[in-house]
Design an enzyme around this catalytic site. Structure first.
Site, PDB file in Angstrom:
ATOM      1  N   VAL A 104      20.882  86.997  87.811  1.00 15.80           N
ATOM      2  CA  VAL A 104      21.827  86.433  88.771  1.00 15.80           C
ATOM      3  C   VAL A 104      23.107  87.240  88.666  1.00 15.80           C
ATOM      4  O   VAL A 104      23.598  87.515  87.566  1.00 15.80           O
ATOM      5  CB  VAL A 104      22.122  84.946  88.474  1.00 15.80           C
ATOM      6  N   CYS A 105      23.638  87.656  89.822  1.00 12.36           N
ATOM      7  CA  CYS A 105      24.907  88.369  89.859  1.00 12.36           C
ATOM      8  C   CYS A 105      24.850  89.609  88.963  1.00 12.36           C
ATOM      9  O   CYS A 105      23.894  90.376  88.992  1.00 12.36           O
ATOM     10  CB  CYS A 105      26.033  87.412  89.476  1.00 12.36           C
ATOM     11  N   THR A 106      25.852  89.820  88.128  1.00 13.43           N
ATOM     12  CA  THR A 106      25.908  91.024  87.305  1.00 13.43           C
ATOM     13  C   THR A 106      24.984  90.963  86.096  1.00 13.43           C
ATOM     14  O   THR A 106      25.001  91.872  85.250  1.00 13.43           O
ATOM     15  CB  THR A 106      27.349  91.287  86.833  1.00 13.43           C
ATOM     16  N   THR A 124      22.861  93.115  93.310  1.00 13.72           N
ATOM     17  CA  THR A 124      23.781  92.393  92.437  1.00 13.72           C
ATOM     18  C   THR A 124      24.971  91.988  93.285  1.00 13.72           C
ATOM     19  O   THR A 124      24.953  92.176  94.511  1.00 13.72           O
ATOM     20  CB  THR A 124      24.203  93.256  91.228  1.00 13.72           C
ATOM     21  N   ALA A 157      22.377  88.240  94.183  1.00 12.45           N
ATOM     22  CA  ALA A 157      23.792  88.588  94.334  1.00 12.45           C
ATOM     23  C   ALA A 157      24.644  87.571  93.572  1.00 12.45           C
ATOM     24  O   ALA A 157      24.238  87.084  92.524  1.00 12.45           O
ATOM     25  CB  ALA A 157      24.159  88.644  95.816  1.00 12.45           C
TER      26      ALA A 157
END
Length: 319
Positions: A104-106, A124, A157
């Site tokens: 998830v995300c970074t 990302t 993202a």
């Protein structure tokens, strides 16, 4: 059905919503269908971690005691900005043995540091896509979608897209109706497709500073079926076409044509998802003129025809 272990990796500086969003989805699925998921959290040393917002989270175990799960989920957050050799080594050992690898995300940065994303198409948070691509050239970074699934590796993202991805995984495991039930309980949309852009057209472009250009942006959004040629838009802004094009791109970060394309595509997708209008009617309402014009735009931008897009993402009636 065999129980799937879902392990969420914790570390200092983790984004709390990257953890709790997917966790609530899998927990909801376990409540709906008991015995489906065993959800665990683990930090490198088993100690509590402090999230980027200051919340303290107590893990279930240390990574050394966690073992290899069915679904290994790595969240993002400010803590991913600094390399973590221990976590990279642990991921390098356990990541390839997991049935599903999720970020998830970074969190994608953590997976990339462990070499687990080489040769994969991933995404990302939009603000870190360029960094991920620059630091890891063997990784194919797509900055547009809210999540990407490439084999058993799934990346998403920022923040809320982790919920979208978790719902997609639950739908894969337990079916659409279960995922829909969880989405309703969480009051979120189930059908946000992975290839939906991280930004709407209005958010992807900057808001123009000058009033005439802002009015044109609003006009485009409200009238996608109108004449949106550069000449017509320039006249509305009371500028010459050349001056308008230059000013629009300078203030919004994209050309007028690109902005119009995004607005029309977004409008057509929303109608395909939320209405039962025919393709011909939608193509006219979205400014494409003909179904063939809309088909070409969809294939170019999304790699799929409008009819297939509707089949995949139009909600099925509840029974």
């Amino acid at each position: 059905m065999a129980q799937r272990t879902v392990l969420l990796v914790l570390f200092d500086g983790v984004q709390s919503l990257d953890v709790t969003g997917p966790l609530e989805v899998f927990a909801g699925a376990e409540q709906h269908t008991p015995g489906t998921y065993r959800i665990r959290t683990a930090s490198p040393d088993g100690a509590p971690v402090r999230t980027s917002s200051g919340l303290t989270v107590v893990p279930d175990a240390s990574l050394a005691r966690a073992g290899t799960p069915h679904t290994l989920l790595v969240p993002g957050g400010q803590g991913t900005r600094l390399p973590d050799a221990y976590l990279a080594d642990w991921l390098r050992e356990h990541g390839p043995r997991a049935e599903r690898l999720v970020s998830v995300c970074t969190g994608a940065i953590r997976l990339a540091e462990a070499g687990l994303l080489d040769g994969r198409r991933v995404t990302t948070h939009w603000a870190y896509c360029a960094k991920l691509a620059r630091d890891h050239p063997a990784v194919e970074v797509d900055p547009d979608p809210i999540y990407v699934r490439d084999g058993n590796v799934s990346t998403s993202a920022g923040v809320t897209s982790g919920i979208d991805l978790a719902l997609a995984l639950v739908e894969e495991d337990l079916g659409r109706e279960t995922a829909l039930t969880i989405a309703r309980h969480l009051v979120v949309f189930l059908r946000r497709p992975g290839n939906q852009a991280q930004f709407s057209a209005q958010l992807a472009a900057q808001t123009a500073r000058r009033e005439p250009l802002r009015e044109v942006q609003q006009w485009i959004t409200e009238h996608p079926d109108d004449d949106l040629s550069v000449e017509a838009l320039a006249a509305r802004a009371r500028l010459s076409p050349r001056h308008f094009t230059r000013a629009f791109q300078t203030e919004t970060g994209m050309t007028p044509g690109r902005y119009v394309d995004r607005v029309r595509l977004e409008h057509a997708r929303r109608l395909l998802e939320d209405t039962s209008d025919g393709v011909e009617e939608i193509s006219r309402a979205s400014g494409y003129g003909t179904p063939e014009g809309m088909r070409r735009a969809f294939v170019r931008a999304l790699g799929t025809a409008p009819s297939e897009y509707r089949r995949r993402f139009h909600p099925t009636p509840a029974h």
